[in-house]
Design a protein around this motif. Structure first.
Motif, PDB file in Angstrom:
ATOM      1  N   GLN A  23       5.081 -35.505 -10.585  1.00  0.00           N
ATOM      2  CA  GLN A  23       5.505 -35.173  -9.225  1.00  0.00           C
ATOM      3  C   GLN A  23       5.763 -33.674  -9.074  1.00  0.00           C
ATOM      4  O   GLN A  23       5.760 -33.137  -7.958  1.00  0.00           O
ATOM      5  CB  GLN A  23       6.767 -35.949  -8.859  1.00  0.00           C
ATOM      6  CG  GLN A  23       7.998 -35.556  -9.662  1.00  0.00           C
ATOM      7  CD  GLN A  23       9.237 -36.332  -9.280  1.00  0.00           C
ATOM      8  OE1 GLN A  23       9.460 -36.636  -8.107  1.00  0.00           O
ATOM      9  NE2 GLN A  23      10.053 -36.684 -10.260  1.00  0.00           N
ATOM     10  N   TRP A  75       3.661 -30.968  -7.012  1.00  0.00           N
ATOM     11  CA  TRP A  75       3.865 -30.665  -5.597  1.00  0.00           C
ATOM     12  C   TRP A  75       5.103 -29.799  -5.426  1.00  0.00           C
ATOM     13  O   TRP A  75       6.191 -30.138  -5.872  1.00  0.00           O
ATOM     14  CB  TRP A  75       3.991 -31.966  -4.803  1.00  0.00           C
ATOM     15  CG  TRP A  75       2.872 -32.903  -5.105  1.00  0.00           C
ATOM     16  CD1 TRP A  75       2.930 -34.049  -5.832  1.00  0.00           C
ATOM     17  CD2 TRP A  75       1.496 -32.742  -4.732  1.00  0.00           C
ATOM     18  NE1 TRP A  75       1.685 -34.617  -5.937  1.00  0.00           N
ATOM     19  CE2 TRP A  75       0.784 -33.839  -5.273  1.00  0.00           C
ATOM     20  CE3 TRP A  75       0.798 -31.779  -3.992  1.00  0.00           C
ATOM     21  CZ2 TRP A  75      -0.583 -33.995  -5.093  1.00  0.00           C
ATOM     22  CZ3 TRP A  75      -0.569 -31.932  -3.819  1.00  0.00           C
ATOM     23  CH2 TRP A  75      -1.242 -33.031  -4.364  1.00  0.00           C
ATOM     24  N   ALA A  76       4.933 -28.669  -4.763  1.00  0.00           N
ATOM     25  CA  ALA A  76       6.004 -27.679  -4.643  1.00  0.00           C
ATOM     26  C   ALA A  76       7.200 -28.203  -3.861  1.00  0.00           C
ATOM     27  O   ALA A  76       8.351 -27.900  -4.194  1.00  0.00           O
ATOM     28  CB  ALA A  76       5.476 -26.406  -3.991  1.00  0.00           C
ATOM     29  N   ASN A  77       6.953 -28.988  -2.816  1.00  0.00           N
ATOM     30  CA  ASN A  77       8.048 -29.488  -1.988  1.00  0.00           C
ATOM     31  C   ASN A  77       8.580 -30.785  -2.583  1.00  0.00           C
ATOM     32  O   ASN A  77       8.445 -31.869  -2.039  1.00  0.00           O
ATOM     33  CB  ASN A  77       7.580 -29.725  -0.551  1.00  0.00           C
ATOM     34  CG  ASN A  77       8.738 -30.049   0.371  1.00  0.00           C
ATOM     35  OD1 ASN A  77       9.872 -29.626   0.131  1.00  0.00           O
ATOM     36  ND2 ASN A  77       8.462 -30.808   1.422  1.00  0.00           N
ATOM     37  N   ASN A  78       9.198 -30.648  -3.740  1.00  0.00           N
ATOM     38  CA  ASN A  78       9.672 -31.779  -4.513  1.00  0.00           C
ATOM     39  C   ASN A  78      11.187 -31.681  -4.647  1.00  0.00           C
ATOM     40  O   ASN A  78      11.731 -30.579  -4.751  1.00  0.00           O
ATOM     41  CB  ASN A  78       8.983 -31.746  -5.893  1.00  0.00           C
ATOM     42  CG  ASN A  78       9.435 -32.853  -6.820  1.00  0.00           C
ATOM     43  OD1 ASN A  78      10.437 -32.723  -7.490  1.00  0.00           O
ATOM     44  ND2 ASN A  78       8.687 -33.934  -6.833  1.00  0.00           N
ATOM     45  N   LEU A  79      11.873 -32.824  -4.673  1.00  0.00           N
ATOM     46  CA  LEU A  79      13.330 -32.816  -4.753  1.00  0.00           C
ATOM     47  C   LEU A  79      13.830 -32.011  -5.946  1.00  0.00           C
ATOM     48  O   LEU A  79      14.787 -31.227  -5.827  1.00  0.00           O
ATOM     49  CB  LEU A  79      13.853 -34.248  -4.855  1.00  0.00           C
ATOM     50  CG  LEU A  79      15.354 -34.390  -5.138  1.00  0.00           C
ATOM     51  CD1 LEU A  79      16.173 -33.830  -3.987  1.00  0.00           C
ATOM     52  CD2 LEU A  79      15.720 -35.846  -5.413  1.00  0.00           C
ATOM     53  N   GLN A 104       7.965 -19.434  -6.269  1.00  0.00           N
ATOM     54  CA  GLN A 104       9.220 -19.621  -5.553  1.00  0.00           C
ATOM     55  C   GLN A 104      10.352 -18.749  -6.098  1.00  0.00           C
ATOM     56  O   GLN A 104      11.524 -19.032  -5.877  1.00  0.00           O
ATOM     57  CB  GLN A 104       9.610 -21.103  -5.605  1.00  0.00           C
ATOM     58  CG  GLN A 104       8.577 -21.993  -4.914  1.00  0.00           C
ATOM     59  CD  GLN A 104       8.923 -23.464  -5.005  1.00  0.00           C
ATOM     60  OE1 GLN A 104       9.580 -24.018  -4.104  1.00  0.00           O
ATOM     61  NE2 GLN A 104       8.497 -24.131  -6.065  1.00  0.00           N
ATOM     62  N   ARG A 155       4.215 -23.100  -9.850  1.00  0.00           N
ATOM     63  CA  ARG A 155       5.115 -23.480  -8.750  1.00  0.00           C
ATOM     64  C   ARG A 155       6.411 -22.676  -8.807  1.00  0.00           C
ATOM     65  O   ARG A 155       6.916 -22.204  -7.795  1.00  0.00           O
ATOM     66  CB  ARG A 155       5.443 -24.981  -8.824  1.00  0.00           C
ATOM     67  CG  ARG A 155       4.256 -25.919  -8.686  1.00  0.00           C
ATOM     68  CD  ARG A 155       3.556 -25.786  -7.343  1.00  0.00           C
ATOM     69  NE  ARG A 155       2.380 -26.641  -7.302  1.00  0.00           N
ATOM     70  CZ  ARG A 155       1.164 -26.288  -7.698  1.00  0.00           C
ATOM     71  NH1 ARG A 155       0.957 -25.066  -8.176  1.00  0.00           N
ATOM     72  NH2 ARG A 155       0.140 -27.128  -7.620  1.00  0.00           N
ATOM     73  N   TYR A 203      12.418 -29.492  -7.546  1.00  0.00           N
ATOM     74  CA  TYR A 203      12.284 -28.059  -7.285  1.00  0.00           C
ATOM     75  C   TYR A 203      13.321 -27.578  -6.277  1.00  0.00           C
ATOM     76  O   TYR A 203      13.912 -26.498  -6.439  1.00  0.00           O
ATOM     77  CB  TYR A 203      10.891 -27.729  -6.754  1.00  0.00           C
ATOM     78  CG  TYR A 203       9.784 -27.731  -7.785  1.00  0.00           C
ATOM     79  CD1 TYR A 203       9.956 -27.150  -9.042  1.00  0.00           C
ATOM     80  CD2 TYR A 203       8.550 -28.300  -7.498  1.00  0.00           C
ATOM     81  CE1 TYR A 203       8.930 -27.151  -9.972  1.00  0.00           C
ATOM     82  CE2 TYR A 203       7.517 -28.301  -8.422  1.00  0.00           C
ATOM     83  CZ  TYR A 203       7.714 -27.718  -9.656  1.00  0.00           C
ATOM     84  OH  TYR A 203       6.696 -27.717 -10.573  1.00  0.00           O
ATOM     85  N   ARG A 204      13.529 -28.351  -5.230  1.00  0.00           N
ATOM     86  CA  ARG A 204      14.490 -27.931  -4.200  1.00  0.00           C
ATOM     87  C   ARG A 204      15.881 -27.773  -4.804  1.00  0.00           C
ATOM     88  O   ARG A 204      16.589 -26.792  -4.532  1.00  0.00           O
ATOM     89  CB  ARG A 204      14.505 -28.930  -3.044  1.00  0.00           C
ATOM     90  CG  ARG A 204      13.197 -28.996  -2.270  1.00  0.00           C
ATOM     91  CD  ARG A 204      13.374 -29.632  -0.899  1.00  0.00           C
ATOM     92  NE  ARG A 204      13.923 -30.975  -0.946  1.00  0.00           N
ATOM     93  CZ  ARG A 204      13.188 -32.090  -0.985  1.00  0.00           C
ATOM     94  NH1 ARG A 204      11.867 -31.999  -1.027  1.00  0.00           N
ATOM     95  NH2 ARG A 204      13.763 -33.278  -0.991  1.00  0.00           N
ATOM     96  N   ASN A 253      -5.590 -24.583  -2.775  1.00  0.00           N
ATOM     97  CA  ASN A 253      -4.148 -24.575  -2.974  1.00  0.00           C
ATOM     98  C   ASN A 253      -3.780 -23.810  -4.242  1.00  0.00           C
ATOM     99  O   ASN A 253      -2.854 -22.995  -4.251  1.00  0.00           O
ATOM    100  CB  ASN A 253      -3.625 -26.005  -3.065  1.00  0.00           C
ATOM    101  CG  ASN A 253      -2.120 -26.052  -3.290  1.00  0.00           C
ATOM    102  OD1 ASN A 253      -1.353 -25.610  -2.445  1.00  0.00           O
ATOM    103  ND2 ASN A 253      -1.705 -26.585  -4.425  1.00  0.00           N
TER     104      ASN A 253
END
Length: 298
Positions: free
Chosen positions: A279, A282-286, A101, A97, A288-289, A28
């Motif tokens: 936390q 992890w890229a798919n984190n609130l 993105q 991360r 980050y979003r 990863n």
């Protein structure tokens, strides 16, 4: 002890699971690293200048390898650590991360207590922002889209960068270059109030980084500098974080609301203080979003 000897001592089934997890994380990380480039240990204050620290006055830049017309948005991350510990080197995963993105990430060090008080830490952070305005285009970033971000003590400093314009006018800038702030379980939003009350065990420890002068406490408390012209913010606190952070986060939210500052305030259920930053591995984190939309990443 070698890697293989370490796992030889783990029961076979558990050892196999741990090895597989390690390999998954390694793959990863390789995948995340490929689309980005890290430039380490860049001095953001002139070497040899008064008070210069070769260890603390440095930053790392994580940038997408693909260039983009106009540049990428920039997030400058300030680490936590109780104002007396911490290092940019711990937070490489945030840099990776963000760069993957479509964000140029600047992860900084700054001087720590007991060597300096918090006002000097704020000056260091402002110097890092100033360096970013001058040089980030060289790394593919847009100097007109700089946002600050931080966790814990770093969250308080990130908020101060966004709200205390004097930090930048004192450096010769005509306006604050920070376009917004992302505050992850921030500490120190109102140390003026906190240190007057001394409500919690071991609160005396904070007199080391903040000193004993209430005017200093106020001078580094973002609560007293946020105004109607402050930039938008994202504010997150953990549902199980320290009471002082939870309380000050709520008060800060209400002040932003009262002033009409565009912001989002989210309490993340069940989260304690440290997991609020871990936390972000992890890229798919609130966070980050929300961040990617907030800074205009594409």
């Amino acid at each position: 002890m070698t890697f293989s000897r370490l796992f030889w001592q783990v029961p076979t089934a558990l050892g196999t699971c741990v090895i597989l997890l390690f390999l998954v994380l390694l793959v990863n990380e390789c995948a995340v690293a490929r689309p980005s480039k890290r430039t380490k240990d860049i001095a953001y204050r002139e070497t040899g200048s008064p008070g210069f620290s070769a260890e603390r006055h440095v930053l790392d830049v994580y940038a997408p390898t693909k260039k983009r017309a106009g540049g990428y948005p920039v997030v400058l991350f300030i680490h936590g650590g109780n104002w007396d510990s911490g290092s940019k080197n711990i937070y490489w995963f945030i840099g990776r991360r963000l760069a993957k993105q479509g964000v140029v990430a600047v992860i900084i060090n700054y001087r720590l207590a007991p060597n300096v008080l918090v006002p000097a830490m704020a000056d260091d952070c402002a110097d890092a922002v100033l360096w970013t305005t001058r040089h980030i285009a060289e790394y593919g970033g847009d100097p007109n889209r700089i946002f600050t971000m931080g966790h814990s003590a770093g969250g308080g400093l990130a908020a101060l960068m966004a709200t205390k314009d004097e930090l930048f006018t004192g450096l010769g800038l005509t306006r604050n270059p920070v376009k917004g702030a992302i505050l992850d379980d921030p500490a120190g939003l109102d140390m003026y109030d906190y240190l007057q009350k001394m409500e919690y065990p071991n609160d005396q420890q904070y007199l080391v980084p903040f000193g004993k002068d209430p005017t200093v406490w106020r001078s580094v408390s973002p609560m007293y500098f946020v105004g109607k012209d402050s930039p938008p913010m994202l504010l997150y606190t953990g549902g199980k974080t320290y009471p002082s952070i939870s309380i000050s986060g709520g008060v800060f939210d209400r002040k932003l609301t009262g002033l009409g500052i565009k912001h989002t305030y989210i309490v993340m259920a069940g989260k304690k203080h440290v997991p609020m930053v871990t936390q972000l591995f992890w890229a798919n984190n609130l966070i980050y979003r929300d961040l990617l939309k907030f800074v205009g990443a594409k």
